[in-house]
Design an enzyme around this catalytic site. Structure first.
Site, PDB file in Angstrom:
ATOM      1  N   LYS A  10       5.895  58.626  20.585  1.00 36.52           N
ATOM      2  CA  LYS A  10       7.224  59.171  20.331  1.00 36.52           C
ATOM      3  C   LYS A  10       8.335  58.212  20.779  1.00 36.52           C
ATOM      4  O   LYS A  10       9.488  58.389  20.403  1.00 36.52           O
ATOM      5  CB  LYS A  10       7.393  60.534  20.996  1.00 36.52           C
ATOM      6  N   ASP A  11       7.997  57.210  21.593  1.00 35.88           N
ATOM      7  CA  ASP A  11       8.987  56.208  22.008  1.00 35.88           C
ATOM      8  C   ASP A  11       9.172  55.108  20.977  1.00 35.88           C
ATOM      9  O   ASP A  11      10.098  54.296  21.099  1.00 35.88           O
ATOM     10  CB  ASP A  11       8.559  55.550  23.327  1.00 35.88           C
ATOM     11  N   ARG A  52      17.131  66.235  20.501  1.00 34.99           N
ATOM     12  CA  ARG A  52      16.281  67.171  19.747  1.00 34.99           C
ATOM     13  C   ARG A  52      16.094  68.476  20.522  1.00 34.99           C
ATOM     14  O   ARG A  52      16.251  69.569  19.970  1.00 34.99           O
ATOM     15  CB  ARG A  52      14.921  66.516  19.487  1.00 34.99           C
ATOM     16  N   ARG A  53      15.762  68.351  21.799  1.00 38.04           N
ATOM     17  CA  ARG A  53      15.566  69.553  22.610  1.00 38.04           C
ATOM     18  C   ARG A  53      16.878  70.308  22.814  1.00 38.04           C
ATOM     19  O   ARG A  53      16.921  71.539  22.741  1.00 38.04           O
ATOM     20  CB  ARG A  53      14.943  69.172  23.953  1.00 38.04           C
ATOM     21  N   ARG A 106      17.273  62.553  33.590  1.00 42.49           N
ATOM     22  CA  ARG A 106      16.321  61.524  33.189  1.00 42.49           C
ATOM     23  C   ARG A 106      15.451  61.160  34.376  1.00 42.49           C
ATOM     24  O   ARG A 106      15.658  61.590  35.494  1.00 42.49           O
ATOM     25  CB  ARG A 106      17.050  60.296  32.645  1.00 42.49           C
ATOM     26  N   ARG A 116      12.140  64.440  37.711  1.00 39.57           N
ATOM     27  CA  ARG A 116      12.797  65.593  37.092  1.00 39.57           C
ATOM     28  C   ARG A 116      12.437  66.886  37.816  1.00 39.57           C
ATOM     29  O   ARG A 116      13.298  67.743  38.039  1.00 39.57           O
ATOM     30  CB  ARG A 116      12.395  65.684  35.613  1.00 39.57           C
ATOM     31  N   CYS A 144      17.625  58.206  17.706  1.00 37.51           N
ATOM     32  CA  CYS A 144      17.951  59.117  18.808  1.00 37.51           C
ATOM     33  C   CYS A 144      19.359  59.695  18.692  1.00 37.51           C
ATOM     34  O   CYS A 144      19.785  60.439  19.566  1.00 37.51           O
ATOM     35  CB  CYS A 144      17.804  58.385  20.150  1.00 37.51           C
TER      36      CYS A 144
END
Length: 304
Positions: free
Chosen positions: A78-79, A126-127, A144, A150, A236
């Site tokens: 996904k990166d 997206r989230r 981040r 986190r 992004c």
């Protein structure tokens, strides 16, 4: 064989998993993990959309691969930007893990069904957009760092909860932290989520050693998701999500484009033969563009 990796606990877990799999198939193979610090690791403050999107976690690793300092690179798929340097590719894609996102709540209360406005930490557009589409009262904060960072920030009271990838928590042995697995109709995952990208130089001798690690079903699904993203020319800067799944010889694909504030959510699905993964992703992107995704994409690019 030298495997290039980021230095985070999750990245190292993923790279060790590939090294272990290689040694299982090739007893006696010597492996070495080479840690490479990326721009995304150095800059933990700014949003990914500001410092360069997906590529910030991979550029330095790809340079080391091109120069021959490492033999393969192990990435979170996904990166990965949809475009790679021409001399590099992914000859294999191993079986992906749990693809869903999860909610981790400081108070143990699930996100789904809440009517209040909890503060939720996430650095993902997206989230953020999908959370707002479900509950416009939610307060979103940029958080981040690696998984442990986190979780620590949440426990210290910076936010009421976090949205994270289930695969990362499971791989780190932190599954007990999960409050709720978010349903796909609430949170469609990122392109390539829970899949690993094993990158090599084209034609490199190591490709033969990597071949046993390939999972065809995951490969087709990720190919369709990435074709969908590439056809939208999305990065992004725009909330885009997709999930492909192979059942037998058929591939089903869901795709989503939404406005950053969650006011507009465009979502469609498509199905076709696994071998037509690229065209399926492109066709689904065209359906969304015809439904208004183009306007959302243009508005964000013009605003940026």
């Amino acid at each position: 064989m030298r495997l290039g990796s980021r230095g985070s606990p999750l990245a190292l877990w993923q790279t060790r998993a590939i090294a272990d799999a290689l040694q299982l198939h090739h007893p006696g193979l010597q492996t070495e993990i080479v840690i490479i610090r990326t721009e995304g690791d150095r800059n933990r403050q700014d949003p990914l959309s500001v410092i360069g999107g997906r590529g910030v976690f991979v550029r330095e690793i790809e340079k080391a691969l091109i120069c021959g300092d490492i033999d393969i690179a192990v990435h979170s798929m996904k990166d990965m930007p949809t475009e790679q340097p021409p001399e590099l590719h992914f000859p294999v894609v191993p079986a992906r893990g749990e693809v869903r996102d999860v909610y981790v709540g400081r108070d143990g209360q699930p996100f789904t069904g809440r009517r209040d406005g909890p503060s939720i930490g996430t650095g993902s557009l997206r989230r953020r957009a999908q959370l707002l589409a479900v509950n416009e009262r939610v307060e979103l904060r940029e958080v981040r760092g690696n998984v442990d960072t986190r979780l620590r920030k949440m426990r210290e009271g910076e936010v009421d909860g976090l949205v994270l990838a289930a695969a990362g928590l499971i791989r780190l042995g932190r599954e007990a932290e999960i409050t709720e697995y978010l349903p796909m109709d609430v949170m469609l995952p990122a392109v390539g989520q829970a899949a690993l990208g094993v990158q090599t130089r084209r034609g490199a001798a190591v490709e033969a050693l990597l071949a046993p690690l390939h999972d065809a079903a995951t490969g087709w699904a990720v190919t369709a998701e990435r074709a969908f993203l590439a056809h939208l020319s999305g990065g992004c800067m725009v909330p885009i999500a997709a999930f492909g799944e192979c059942r037998g010889e058929r591939l089903s694909l869901q795709g989503l484009v939404c406005s950053p504030g969650g006011e507009q959510v465009l979502r469609h699905g498509a199905e076709g033969p696994c071998e037509q993964a690229v065209s399926l992703g492109q066709e689904l992107a065209e359906v969304l563009l015809a439904s208004g995704a183009g306007d959302i994409l243009r508005a964000q690019r013009d605003g940026a």
